[in-house]
Design a protein around this motif. Sequence first.
Motif, PDB file in Angstrom:
ATOM      1  N   TRP A   1      -7.908  -0.221  -4.011  1.00 22.81           N
ATOM      2  CA  TRP A   1      -7.481  -1.423  -4.318  1.00 22.81           C
ATOM      3  C   TRP A   1      -8.960  -2.085  -4.922  1.00 22.81           C
ATOM      4  CZ3 TRP A   1      -3.729  -3.796  -0.390  1.00 22.81           C
ATOM      5  CH2 TRP A   1      -2.465  -3.020  -0.555  1.00 22.81           C
TER       6      TRP A   1
ATOM      7  N   MET B   1      -7.465  -0.346   0.781  1.00 21.13           N
ATOM      8  CA  MET B   1      -8.141  -1.519   0.315  1.00 21.13           C
ATOM      9  C   MET B   1      -9.404  -1.492  -0.520  1.00 21.13           C
ATOM     10  SD  MET B   1      -7.080  -4.673   2.784  1.00 21.13           S
ATOM     11  CE  MET B   1      -5.430  -5.445   2.774  1.00 21.13           C
TER      12      MET B   1
ATOM     13  N   ALA C   1       0.887  -1.172   0.068  1.00 20.96           N
ATOM     14  CA  ALA C   1       0.043   0.074   0.040  1.00 20.96           C
ATOM     15  C   ALA C   1       1.027   1.137  -0.059  1.00 20.96           C
ATOM     16  CB  ALA C   1      -0.937  -0.117   1.339  1.00 20.96           C
TER      17      ALA C   1
ATOM     18  N   THR D   1     -10.609  -4.096  -3.140  1.00 27.08           N
ATOM     19  CA  THR D   1     -10.514  -5.718  -2.865  1.00 27.08           C
ATOM     20  C   THR D   1     -11.947  -6.229  -2.290  1.00 27.08           C
ATOM     21  OG1 THR D   1      -8.373  -5.006  -1.658  1.00 27.08           O
ATOM     22  CG2 THR D   1      -9.398  -7.198  -1.295  1.00 27.08           C
TER      23      THR D   1
ATOM     24  N   THR E   1      -6.853  -0.419   5.545  1.00 23.38           N
ATOM     25  CA  THR E   1      -8.209  -0.975   5.231  1.00 23.38           C
ATOM     26  C   THR E   1      -8.871  -0.181   4.267  1.00 23.38           C
ATOM     27  OG1 THR E   1      -8.196  -2.059   7.420  1.00 23.38           O
ATOM     28  CG2 THR E   1     -10.389  -1.803   6.283  1.00 23.38           C
TER      29      THR E   1
ATOM     30  N   ALA F   1     -11.049  -7.584   2.461  1.00 19.90           N
ATOM     31  CA  ALA F   1     -10.855  -6.481   3.040  1.00 19.90           C
ATOM     32  C   ALA F   1     -11.129  -6.374   4.402  1.00 19.90           C
ATOM     33  CB  ALA F   1     -11.460  -5.451   2.165  1.00 19.90           C
TER      34      ALA F   1
END
Length: 827
Positions: free
Chosen positions: A508, A504, A152, A510, A501, A515
């Motif tokens: 991302w 994410m 990250a 996710t 988090t 996540a």
Amino acid sequence: MEEIEEGSSNNSIRRVGTGSSDRRWVDGSEVDSETPPFSEIRGRDYSFGNLRRRLMKKPKRADSLDVEAMEIAGSHGHNLKDLSLFGTLGIAFQTLGVVYGDMGTSPLYVFSDVFSKVPIRSEVDVLGALSLVIYTIAVIPLAKYVFVVLKANDNGEGGTFALYSLICRYAKVNKLPNQQPADEQISSFRLKLPTPELERALWIKEALETKGYLKTLLLLLVLMGTSMIIGDGILTPAMSVMSAMSGLQGEVKGFGTNALVMFSIVILVALFSIQGFGTGKVGFLFAPVLALWFFSLGAIGIYNLLKYDITVIRALNPFYIVLFFNKNSKQAWSALGGCVLCITGAEAMFADLGHFSVRSIQMAFTCVVFPCLLLAYMGQAAYLTKHPEASARIFYDSVPKSLFWPVFVIATLAAMIASQAMISATFSCVKQAMALGCFPRLKIIHTSKKRMGQIYIPVINWFLMIMCILVVSIFRSTTHIANAYGIAEVGVMMVSTVLVTLVMLLIWQTNIFLALCFPLIFGSVETIYLLAVLTKILEGGWVPLVFATFFLTVMYIWNYGSVLKYQSEVRERISMDFMRELGSTLGTIRIPGIGLLYNDLVQGIPSIFGQFLLTLPAIHSTIIFVCIKYVPVPVVPQEERFLFRRVCPKDYHMFRCIARYGYKDVRKEDSRVFEQLLIESLEKFLRYEALEDALESTMNDLDPDRDSVASDTYTDDLMAPLIHRAKRSEPEQELDSEVLPSSSVGTSMEEDPALEYELATLREATDSGLTYLLAHGDVRAKKNSIFVKKLVINYFYAFLRRNCRAGAANLTVPHMNILQAGMTYMV
């Protein structure tokens, strides 16, 4: 605080280089990649075809800074990412001296602190504590940081502010409302977003942007993490140095607590006194010393395992943790806080990422640091099974007698290096906070000409030294300092968990299950550790909380006052209608010369300019509004640093220059070089502008029926194709050249009398000299404001502004030829 919407402007914008053959940018550095000379641009076919297609339809009316920046491939890449295997091994070796010093020195004090809470009565106590240490290292540094958090990163940069800037780029959560669409075109700014889970990400983005309390909570979270890191900068040197020096207590007769405190203070004073020379002067020693230290840890651990009790490897079974808590209950909970000390410095793996690479940090930890630490703790546990009374100074007692003094010297050097790394990290955090408008302006000294990350901040350095001396003098024991140490470490880790988090979910994108597993697993472990260390508040744990509260208050007050000041400047800026009423003379006498007016506005004319018009008997013939702006990226490539725009019609001779810097960028500007290159850049800007006008005129002649663009709109949309080197097919380029011969444009431009007049005016103004117009803005709360706001703005924020670095020094402008005007903003 309410959002500010700035109106669109019709002014023109250009980003240009210099016109000389040995080209440098305004900050004095050389241009990495060549921008084609003006004559070459004029003769290239691809620009004109693209321009013709764009002129066939009327461009959208956008803000003048909505310009696509020139893409320079590879100019911003992290130069450590594509190293060979041997290159990566070399970088991994260097990480030992910078990243892992703090974690590497933890065997000096972990078990001594743990067993000060839990007396050793059976092997379950030793095996349970060892199992706790093993799985703490395996879960937090190895599983969390090595495999997840390091990914990250913000274009190769790590740390709390790097995560915050990454979030700021995708969602407009920055409290300072100076974001511009043009910033999103910086090559290091762009984000490639995957398509799955897009709806959820957009929902989170909208919530963050529209709800002010979420912005405030996110900012407070980031500032809290930064405050904890600064607190680590105080506690790490005190803890590491005292732990290393404590070895003399059992070896040298008469070396008591008073002597330990005095020797530790002497070393701390020496450590902070050499900071001004820069870490580069002694940095080449760091990695070999730490490599020797880790080798010593592993070798001594193997020796103790083989000599005393190799069966302690049973602690790899986590069931011993359960037995440890069943046997000791409340005492085990207190000892859990001591286990946190084995992962001190884990955050440095992420915070120092900018100097290395993800692969090198992962390789160093998994191949060297992790196994050596496990061997060290297992060896100490094996020794304790036979000598439980030695828990108070377990590290030095477990060292063979013949090796005591060599190990003591290496341990002392390792402790100093660990302290040095944390001090440098504190300097970097403060600099990043200053760049993002969250810390008062302080003097920054760059100690290395080769590495931009090596900085020295005198005020912070001496503050850390005084606080370290106070901590050592008051606590006088590593056990009490350890109680304070754990809270700061766990606090930083929890902040990282929350921010990763969010990355994410937002960036991302996710899978929601994966996540949420991240905060559930690691957040739960860290919460347990936090609850354990909070039980030590009365035993010294209050120290990091006091430090964190102090720095959090300072940073938030500064950010809050800065945002209110910027909002006031936007609200009170001079309208274009008023400027048109004044006329090109600006209601006064225009004399030859250039006035560089520094201000924070990225749009509009600052109200302080009106103060100069009222105060001065005359104003310069050319006015340039210079805005030094920090954007939420680590580094802005030099080719994408500057944005130019015209303010008001041409006969006003007023321009804006926005210089954009990342939070890791270094500003080393010589005023004479700055002046020379700024004028060269402005000349290039004028030529580009004239070229576009000529192109538009030619397109009107070729196609009279098309929608023309009014010349007084100053729409910057026309400029982007001229410098943007897009790849197109050969047939397109041939068509472009047939439609618009370059010779016709060149002839019209060379004969442009308006351009020649502007260039002549600019040269005359340059010969008359440059004057720096600086604004000194004071901020006061309105009379009807609430008491807390008056207290914060009129006293606390005013105190910080009076005692921070002044504008002339902060902006690195010469002390000669300065005119200052003051103005009070009511907020």
